[in-house]
Scaffold this motif. Structure first.
Motif, mmCIF file in Angstrom:
data_model
loop_
_atom_site.group_PDB
_atom_site.id
_atom_site.type_symbol
_atom_site.label_atom_id
_atom_site.label_comp_id
_atom_site.label_asym_id
_atom_site.label_seq_id
_atom_site.Cartn_x
_atom_site.Cartn_y
_atom_site.Cartn_z
ATOM 1 N N ARG A 37 0.809 -1.230 0.000
ATOM 2 C CA ARG A 37 0.000 0.000 0.000
ATOM 3 C C ARG A 37 0.834 1.267 0.000
ATOM 4 O O ARG A 37 0.304 2.361 0.022
ATOM 5 N N GLU A 90 -14.604 6.290 0.225
ATOM 6 C CA GLU A 90 -14.036 5.487 1.317
ATOM 7 C C GLU A 90 -14.278 6.130 2.680
ATOM 8 O O GLU A 90 -14.458 5.437 3.676
ATOM 9 N N TYR A 94 -15.801 3.927 5.614
ATOM 10 C CA TYR A 94 -15.191 3.696 6.921
ATOM 11 C C TYR A 94 -15.954 4.380 8.047
ATOM 12 O O TYR A 94 -15.770 4.053 9.212
ATOM 13 N N MET A 98 -19.700 0.635 6.235
ATOM 14 C CA MET A 98 -19.226 -0.734 6.467
ATOM 15 C C MET A 98 -19.661 -1.182 7.858
ATOM 16 O O MET A 98 -19.631 -0.395 8.806
ATOM 17 N N TRP A 102 -17.147 -6.008 9.430
ATOM 18 C CA TRP A 102 -16.252 -5.752 8.294
ATOM 19 C C TRP A 102 -15.030 -4.929 8.753
ATOM 20 O O TRP A 102 -13.887 -5.257 8.478
ATOM 21 N N LEU A 106 -11.044 -5.959 8.787
ATOM 22 C CA LEU A 106 -10.015 -5.172 8.078
ATOM 23 C C LEU A 106 -8.920 -4.662 9.007
ATOM 24 O O LEU A 106 -7.867 -4.232 8.529
ATOM 25 N N LEU A 109 -5.319 -5.335 8.518
ATOM 26 C CA LEU A 109 -4.669 -4.815 7.311
ATOM 27 C C LEU A 109 -4.217 -3.368 7.477
ATOM 28 O O LEU A 109 -3.439 -2.854 6.679
ATOM 29 N N THR A 111 -5.888 -0.658 7.005
ATOM 30 C CA THR A 111 -6.383 0.254 5.964
ATOM 31 C C THR A 111 -7.243 1.356 6.595
ATOM 32 O O THR A 111 -7.782 1.182 7.685
ATOM 33 N N ASP A 112 -7.358 2.465 5.910
ATOM 34 C CA ASP A 112 -8.325 3.492 6.304
ATOM 35 C C ASP A 112 -8.800 4.206 5.033
ATOM 36 O O ASP A 112 -8.495 3.756 3.928
ATOM 37 N N LYS A 115 -6.071 7.319 0.675
ATOM 38 C CA LYS A 115 -5.515 6.515 -0.404
ATOM 39 C C LYS A 115 -4.402 7.261 -1.152
ATOM 40 O O LYS A 115 -4.496 7.486 -2.375
ATOM 41 N N HIS A 170 -7.167 -2.648 -5.410
ATOM 42 C CA HIS A 170 -7.975 -1.666 -4.703
ATOM 43 C C HIS A 170 -9.401 -1.706 -5.249
ATOM 44 O O HIS A 170 -9.606 -1.764 -6.461
ATOM 45 N N THR A 171 -10.355 -1.697 -4.303
ATOM 46 C CA THR A 171 -11.759 -1.769 -4.705
ATOM 47 C C THR A 171 -12.545 -0.640 -4.049
ATOM 48 O O THR A 171 -13.328 -0.891 -3.134
ATOM 49 N N PRO A 172 -12.295 0.602 -4.487
ATOM 50 C CA PRO A 172 -13.134 1.660 -3.921
ATOM 51 C C PRO A 172 -14.588 1.327 -4.235
ATOM 52 O O PRO A 172 -14.872 0.717 -5.263
HETATM 53 N N1 IYR Z 1 -12.413 -0.780 -0.245
HETATM 54 C C1 IYR Z 1 -11.916 -0.348 1.035
HETATM 55 C C2 IYR Z 1 -12.089 -1.351 2.098
HETATM 56 C C3 IYR Z 1 -11.394 -2.651 1.953
HETATM 57 C C4 IYR Z 1 -12.146 -3.795 1.852
HETATM 58 C C5 IYR Z 1 -11.551 -5.034 1.805
HETATM 59 I I1 IYR Z 1 -12.719 -6.680 1.758
HETATM 60 C C6 IYR Z 1 -10.139 -5.136 1.855
HETATM 61 O O1 IYR Z 1 -9.541 -6.396 1.805
HETATM 62 C C7 IYR Z 1 -9.371 -3.993 1.969
HETATM 63 C C8 IYR Z 1 -10.022 -2.745 2.019
HETATM 64 C C9 IYR Z 1 -10.460 0.119 0.923
HETATM 65 O O2 IYR Z 1 -9.866 -0.034 -0.130
HETATM 66 O O3 IYR Z 1 -9.935 0.649 1.895
#
Ligand code: IYR
Length: 220
Positions: A37, A90, A94, A98, A102, A106, A109, A111-112, A115, A170-172
């Protein structure tokens, strides 16, 4: 017997020893893959990205329709627009969209909603699935589009790893903004956004593990 429209195909063949060494080498390369990331802004030759996309384009697809478009984005202004739009979604994800389950899943990982990689990475590859083709304005059906594009993305990610670059799937969500910013035609729907490049100088990834073979394989 040869039928019209068919060409002879002879599969690549190796002795068993060679097969073991190839499959073990390939597993080593792929097992070392990690989602990253934090990217370096160090440039990558466009020809490498083009070659990686050609590898993705070798994926099998329903009725060989190859229902995908790979947008290669290096323009800083477009990357900035994509980052702004992704972060807007996002932030909502967040902060309410979500579920707690969920968010808990996460948490490992780290993440927040922010991006920065969408601007730092030298390339963003925006993958679009073509739910149908438009041939001279006429709709032509595509088949197994989700499966086909998913397989092509798998090839893409494997090619990135094999080349010695890193990426992030990445899956916004939702990501219709990609269709607008990139001005894609109505038959193309965003599928994945994949920043690609070198990792930042010092990168940390979550200490997570892959399931062992006996958890993922069943024999009959
Ligand atoms: N799309 C969001 C959240 C996200 C969802 C999953 I499932 C992941 O494995 C990682 C992130 C993001 O990109 O932060």
């Amino acid at each position: 017997m040869q039928q019209p429209g068919f060409i002879r195909y002879q599969a690549i063949q190796f002795l068993e020893d060679k097969m073991f060494s190839r499959v073990n080498d390939f597993h080593g390369i792929m097992d070392y893959r990690r989602t990253v990331r934090e990217f370096s802004s160090r440039p990558v030759p466009i020809e490498i990205i083009q070659q990686i996309i050609k590898i993705a384009g070798t994926a099998p697809s329903g009725a060989n329709k190859q229902p995908w478009t790979f947008c290669i984005i290096s323009n800083p202004e477009i990357k900035r627009k994509i980052r702004e739009a992704a972060e807007k979604e996002e932030q909502e994800n967040y902060n309410g969209r979500m579920s707690q389950e969920w968010l808990d899943d996460l948490s490992i990982l780290g993440t927040d909603w922010q991006k920065p990689f969408l601007e730092t990475a030298p390339y963003l590859i925006a993958v679009f699935r073509k739910s149908y083709d438009l041939v001279n304005g006429v709709k032509r059906k595509n088949y197994y589009v989700q499966e086909s594009v998913g397989i092509a993305c798998g090839f893409l990610i494997a090619a990135i790893q094999y080349t010695g670059l890193v990426c992030l799937t990445h899956t916004p969500s939702p990501m219709n903004f990609l269709q607008e910013i990139l001005q894609r035609p109505e038959n193309e729907k965003p599928y994945l956004l994949i920043p690609v490049g070198y990792p930042a100088d010092e990168v940390y990834v979550p200490a997570i593990h892959r399931k062992p073979l006996d958890e993922i394989a069943v024999y009959y």
